[in-house]
Design a protein around this motif. Structure first.
Motif, PDB file in Angstrom:
ATOM      1  N   LYS A 306       0.875  -1.296  -0.039  1.00  0.00           N
ATOM      2  CA  LYS A 306      -0.003   0.113  -0.074  1.00  0.00           C
ATOM      3  C   LYS A 306       0.970   1.416   0.053  1.00  0.00           C
ATOM      4  CE  LYS A 306      -4.140  -2.214   1.335  1.00  0.00           C
ATOM      5  NZ  LYS A 306      -4.567  -2.996   2.429  1.00  0.00           N
ATOM      6  N   LEU A 307       2.029   1.166  -0.589  1.00  0.00           N
ATOM      7  CA  LEU A 307       2.980   2.261  -0.710  1.00  0.00           C
ATOM      8  C   LEU A 307       2.273   3.550  -1.563  1.00  0.00           C
ATOM      9  CD1 LEU A 307       5.859   3.810  -0.643  1.00  0.00           C
ATOM     10  CD2 LEU A 307       6.285   2.739  -2.795  1.00  0.00           C
ATOM     11  N   LYS A 308       2.164   4.541  -0.892  1.00  0.00           N
ATOM     12  CA  LYS A 308       1.410   5.897  -1.523  1.00  0.00           C
ATOM     13  C   LYS A 308       2.410   6.768  -2.212  1.00  0.00           C
ATOM     14  CE  LYS A 308      -0.715   6.076   3.073  1.00  0.00           C
ATOM     15  NZ  LYS A 308      -0.442   6.925   4.256  1.00  0.00           N
ATOM     16  N   THR A 309       1.672   7.163  -3.390  1.00  0.00           N
ATOM     17  CA  THR A 309       2.880   8.260  -4.074  1.00  0.00           C
ATOM     18  C   THR A 309       2.408   9.581  -3.874  1.00  0.00           C
ATOM     19  OG1 THR A 309       1.385   7.975  -6.115  1.00  0.00           O
ATOM     20  CG2 THR A 309       3.381   6.360  -5.876  1.00  0.00           C
ATOM     21  N   LEU A 310       3.230  10.567  -4.419  1.00  0.00           N
ATOM     22  CA  LEU A 310       2.885  11.932  -4.195  1.00  0.00           C
ATOM     23  C   LEU A 310       2.020  12.720  -5.181  1.00  0.00           C
ATOM     24  CD1 LEU A 310       6.424  13.186  -2.494  1.00  0.00           C
ATOM     25  CD2 LEU A 310       4.281  12.458  -1.538  1.00  0.00           C
TER      26      LEU A 310
END
Ligand code: DOR
Length: 310
Positions: A306-310
């Motif tokens: 569940k890595l988030k990006t900007l």
């Protein structure tokens, strides 16, 4: 209650942690120590058809932030690890069986024998050893990669996985993922092997640190963490039907958490296990649990991939 347990291809693991192939898994005493450790799974040393002494020593050196190695696949030969696989307690933890045959024929012979042995061990096909003089890393040759996956897929009736070298270009992530996605039996991808053919120098003596290949060897440990995370995440995104095993730069619970967040289902420990021994899994579990507690996560599933990006 905080729960570190997880599943991999339907198999339960007490924790998403294991050794990286090559570390603490060459001989029975080491394999037994891993079986008794807190690791949730384990893998055997990449084997060849016949026993090999490997490259001349010194062939491993500790570096400030990791290691350099040119072991050259020293191993007891595939039959030795098959014998272990037949005795392994699969209720205790899953076993992966790493194969690095020197030719396609050798790989086909070994996988046929794994199949005949009826062990529930999971094949991890190592296509990325950087340390056998004169042998290129198969997975950097995309046509050869396609051929070997086609051949193993038709010869081997069970799901298997591949251990890849690091890639450094988006076009290569795309191309390799396309190839892997053509093979349904490739159920998992281990990213990454050591970063091949690095060089480190001793300032005092003005020499290289290891003997084989004029000092060139695979780099592991913290140096490789960003490259490992990128490869884990790149293949996690591009191969949604396959599981990813993360490997590279893991020495703390934070590193384990990052690999899981980037998409790994299990995280392998190489250099740090080599330096610290199998008790490292106790510390890594405690550190991972602490991070999960601080963040309010109760299970691995809540944040894995569940890595988030900007
Ligand atoms: O860094 C590595 N060293 N990767 C491998 O796949 C094999 C190992 C060795 O034996 O040289």
């Amino acid at each position: 209650m905080l729960d570190l347990s997880t599943f991999f291809l339907g198999r339960p693991l007490t924790a998403p942690l294991m050794n990286a192939s090559g570390v603490w898994c060459n001989v029975n005493s080491q394999l037994h120590a891993l079986a008794e450790s807190e690791a949730g799974a384990m893998v055997t040393k990449s084997c060849t058809l016949l026993r090999r002494d490997g490259n001349p020593e010194p062939r491993y050196h500790t570096l400030t932030m990791g290691s350099i190695n040119s072991m050259g696949l020293p191993n007891e030969g595939h039959q030795y690890y098959l014998d272990y696989a037949e005795r392994h307690d699969y209720e205790n933890k899953p076993l992966f069986f790493s194969v690095a045959g020197l030719t396609l024929d050798d790989n086909l012979t070994i996988v046929a024998q794994i199949q005949d042995a009826y062990t529930p061990a999971l094949l991890e096909l190592n296509l990325s050893c950087p340390n056998v003089p004169g042998k290129a890393q198969i997975a950097y040759d995309f046509d050869a990669l396609d051929v070997i996956l086609a051949e193993i897929s038709s010869a081997y009736s069970r799901p298997f996985g591949v251990k890849l070298p690091p890639y450094f270009d988006i076009a290569h992530f795309d191309e390799v993922a396309d190839i892997l996605n053509r093979y349904e039996k490739v159920n998992f991808i281990t990213c990454i092997n050591s970063i091949g053919n690095g060089l480190m120098i001793d300032m005092e003596s003005e020499t290289v640190l290891i003997k084989p290949k004029q000092g060139f060897g695979g780099i592991g440990g913290e140096y490789v963490l960003p490259t490992a995370l990128a490869n884990v995440n790149a293949f996690h995104q591009r191969c949604p039907k396959k599981s990813i095993i993360g490997c590279g730069g893991v020495n703390t619970g934070e590193h384990v958490f990052m690999h899981l967040l980037a998409g790994a289902s299990i995280v392998q420990v190489g250099t740090a296990l080599y330096e610290q021994g199998p008790d490292i899994f106790v510390r890594l579990k405690a550190e991972l649990a602490q991070i999960m507690q601080e963040k309010g996560y109760k299970t691995i599933r809540e944040f894995q991939g569940k890595l988030k990006t900007l």
